[in-house]
Design a protein around this motif. Structure first.
Motif, short mmCIF file in Angstrom:
data_model
loop_
_atom_site.label_atom_id
_atom_site.label_comp_id
_atom_site.label_asym_id
_atom_site.label_seq_id
_atom_site.Cartn_x
_atom_site.Cartn_y
_atom_site.Cartn_z
N CYS A 147 23.14 5.61 31.02
CA CYS A 147 21.74 5.42 31.42
C CYS A 147 21.57 5.93 32.84
O CYS A 147 22.53 5.96 33.61
CB CYS A 147 21.38 3.94 31.38
SG CYS A 147 21.21 3.30 29.71
N ILE A 148 20.32 6.29 33.20
CA ILE A 148 20.11 6.67 34.60
C ILE A 148 19.91 5.44 35.47
O ILE A 148 19.86 5.52 36.67
CB ILE A 148 18.91 7.63 34.80
CG1 ILE A 148 17.74 7.20 33.95
CG2 ILE A 148 19.29 9.06 34.56
CD1 ILE A 148 16.62 6.65 34.73
N CYS B 159 16.40 -0.70 32.59
CA CYS B 159 15.53 0.47 32.50
C CYS B 159 14.35 0.16 31.60
O CYS B 159 14.51 -0.33 30.49
CB CYS B 159 16.32 1.64 31.93
SG CYS B 159 15.30 3.05 31.53
N LEU C 56 11.91 2.59 31.04
CA LEU C 56 11.27 3.86 30.66
C LEU C 56 10.78 3.84 29.22
O LEU C 56 9.68 4.25 28.91
CB LEU C 56 12.25 5.02 30.81
CG LEU C 56 12.47 5.66 32.19
CD1 LEU C 56 13.47 6.79 32.06
CD2 LEU C 56 11.17 6.16 32.74
N ALA D 167 14.25 -1.18 25.18
CA ALA D 167 15.69 -0.89 25.28
C ALA D 167 16.50 -2.17 25.26
O ALA D 167 17.63 -2.20 24.76
CB ALA D 167 15.98 -0.09 26.54
N CYS E 110 15.77 1.60 22.20
CA CYS E 110 15.44 2.61 23.20
C CYS E 110 15.11 3.96 22.53
O CYS E 110 15.81 4.42 21.65
CB CYS E 110 16.63 2.81 24.14
SG CYS E 110 16.25 4.02 25.39
N HIS F 227 15.04 6.72 24.24
CA HIS F 227 15.75 7.69 25.10
C HIS F 227 14.81 8.65 25.84
O HIS F 227 15.06 9.85 25.86
CB HIS F 227 16.78 8.48 24.28
CG HIS F 227 17.77 7.59 23.61
ND1 HIS F 227 18.80 6.97 24.28
CD2 HIS F 227 17.87 7.17 22.33
CE1 HIS F 227 19.47 6.22 23.46
NE2 HIS F 227 18.94 6.30 22.26
N PRO F 228 13.74 8.14 26.44
CA PRO F 228 12.88 9.07 27.20
C PRO F 228 13.58 9.69 28.40
O PRO F 228 13.09 10.68 28.94
CB PRO F 228 11.70 8.19 27.64
CG PRO F 228 12.15 6.80 27.48
CD PRO F 228 13.19 6.78 26.41
N CYS F 229 14.74 9.16 28.79
CA CYS F 229 15.47 9.82 29.89
C CYS F 229 15.95 11.20 29.47
O CYS F 229 16.35 12.00 30.32
CB CYS F 229 16.64 8.96 30.35
SG CYS F 229 17.81 8.60 29.04
S1 SF4 Z 1 15.65 5.50 28.52
FE1 SF4 Z 1 17.17 4.28 27.34
S2 SF4 Z 1 19.06 5.53 27.37
FE2 SF4 Z 1 17.68 6.35 28.95
S3 SF4 Z 1 18.26 5.30 30.86
FE3 SF4 Z 1 16.62 4.08 29.97
S4 SF4 Z 1 17.66 2.52 28.67
FE4 SF4 Z 1 19.17 4.14 29.15
#
Ligand code: SF4
Length: 420
Positions: free
Chosen positions: A177-178, A184, A186, A195, A200, A202-204
């Motif tokens: 993850c970032i 997170c 996101l 998430a 999740c 995975h928008p990262c």
């Molecule tokens: S969007 Fe999901 S996979 Fe990406 S950093 Fe956040 S929690 Fe982790």
């Protein structure tokens, strides 16, 4: 493959992700010492094809028949609506023979201590243990194993090892993850998928653009190249090279991420780490110090054939930098892809996972680190009709040149592909 190296009983446990019964069989075939999987309820990775109660019981008994431990993920952050159903679920897991549960919510830990005190508690990476005081805190809560935060360097892992008696588990391979794991939002923000409840989106990994307030609908690319800019896209963790140091540091388990990945991926990664650990065990047996070891090049060649977003050692040696991100694409193009699983050894019958044609170069992933490279020279469907192309999901009788020998059921094959 051996579950524990015959050379050294002190090697860490190899812990593999399992999102389906097929992945369980594959991970065990390639030498996982333990697997982790989720039930349909209370597990992160909601889309990992998790196991219902019958599936869980079947998975646990299959693993135990093969001397492999099973840990069940119960690592959501629970809401009040979840609490009433948790106690019977935990009791079912204990009765089904789970070897431990992976938890992060203090409330779930408390419920487990009250109702299933004999079920070992493994702290999830979601709890972000980054220091020895935190490690001691969780041990006081009854946790017997700590999966350390992925944001730690080697010296921090060593310091926690020195300060605690509990088992330490470290992620060595897979997606990152970032943010700190579990911190997170996101996915929640962009898609409403949570998430922290295992959903999740995975928008990262998305490609992003800039929009100026007064020009709605006009997207200004912030591009590295024509493919866009994946500004949050971390490379994947890979500590293969650092395994000797993790062994030397006294880590008790090394964990692979990827319950949502394919059986082909899980099998190839488990095989690689099993062989690497066994090689380290052999060297220790021969009198070498783990800290002095470097894995031979063949292990790194093998690694290069497994799908990835690129590799980073994250915080293990130094703070990550822009070099540890994959800004210009979602993932690295692969030159090899999983192409089949052996369903029967003689005559060789495989179930395909990718298009396969006569003339394709195929590698069989066996017990040695060097795979067997062969060419497909004839194929037939299961009823014996000759074919020159097989589609994914087909049962195929396979003839290769040279002929593969010592083939085992559940083993994997992969094929070379031209980069697009
Ligand atoms: S969007 Fe999901 S996979 Fe990406 S950093 Fe956040 S929690 Fe982790």
């Amino acid at each position: 493959m051996s579950q524990t190296s015959r050379f050294s009983p002190t090697l860490p446990e190899l812990l593999a992700p399992v999102g389906s019964f097929e992945k369980l069989i594959t991970a065990i075939h390639y030498g996982a010492d333990a697997v982790y999987l989720g039930g349909k309820a209370f597990s992160l990775r909601a889309r990992a094809g998790n196991f219902d109660e019958l599936g869980l019981r079947r998975a646990i008994s299959y693993a135990h028949e093969h001397g492999v431990k099973v840990y069940i993920t119960v690592n959501i952050f629970a809401h009040n609506r979840d609490i009433d159903d948790l106690t019977p679920y935990l009791t079912m897991l204990r009765d089904a023979g789970a070897d431990g549960i992976i938890v992060s919510d203090p409330g779930i830990i408390d419920l487990a201590r009250q109702h299933v005190p004999d079920l070992p508690l493994h702290l999830s990476t979601q709890a972000n243990v980054t220091n020895r005081a935190s490690a001691r805190f969780w041990i006081k809560q009854g946790v017997s194993r700590l999966n350390l935060a992925r944001e730690l360097g080697l010296e921090e892992i060593r310091a926690i090892r020195k300060a605690t008696e509990a088992d330490l588990e470290v992620f060595v391979h897979g997606a990152l993850c970032i943010s700190y794991s579990g911190r997170c939002m996101l996915s929640n923000y962009f898609t409403g998928r949570n998430a922290n409840l295992g959903d999740c989106a995975h928008p990262c990994r998305y490609s992003y653009a800039v929009v100026e307030e007064k020009r709605p609908g006009q997207y200004f690319p912030v591009e590295e190249d024509q493919r866009g800019t994946y500004i949050f896209n971390s490379k994947d963790l890979c500590l293969l090279k650092q395994l000797p140091l993790l062994v030397d540091a006294g880590v008790n388990a090394v964990k692979i991420e990827g319950r949502m990945k394919s059986a082909g991926y899980v099998g190839a990664v488990v095989r690689l780490y099993r062989l690497a650990l066994d090689w380290i065990g052999e060297q220790i047996f021969l009198g070498k110090a783990a800290v002095s070891l470097s894995l031979p090049e063949t292990f790194h060649n093998e690694l290069s054939k497994i799908g990835t977003r690129g590799q980073t050692e994250n915080f293990f040696r130094a703070r990550p930098s822009s070099e540890d991100m994959l800004y210009d694409r979602m993932r690295i193009e692969q030159s090899w892809v999983p192409v089949g699983i052996v369903r029967q050894a003689d005559p060789l019958l495989i179930e395909t996972r990718h298009v396969l044609r006569i003339g394709d170069q195929v590698e069989y992933l066996g017990r040695a680190i060097e795979p067997n490279l062969v060419t497909v020279n004839a194929m037939a469907s299961a009823d014996g009709t000759a074919i020159d192309r097989a589609n994914p999901g087909q049962q195929v009788l396979l003839h290769t040149k040279p002929t593969l020998d010592q083939v085992e059921t559940h083993a994997l094959l992969r094929k070379r592909i031209e980069p697009s």
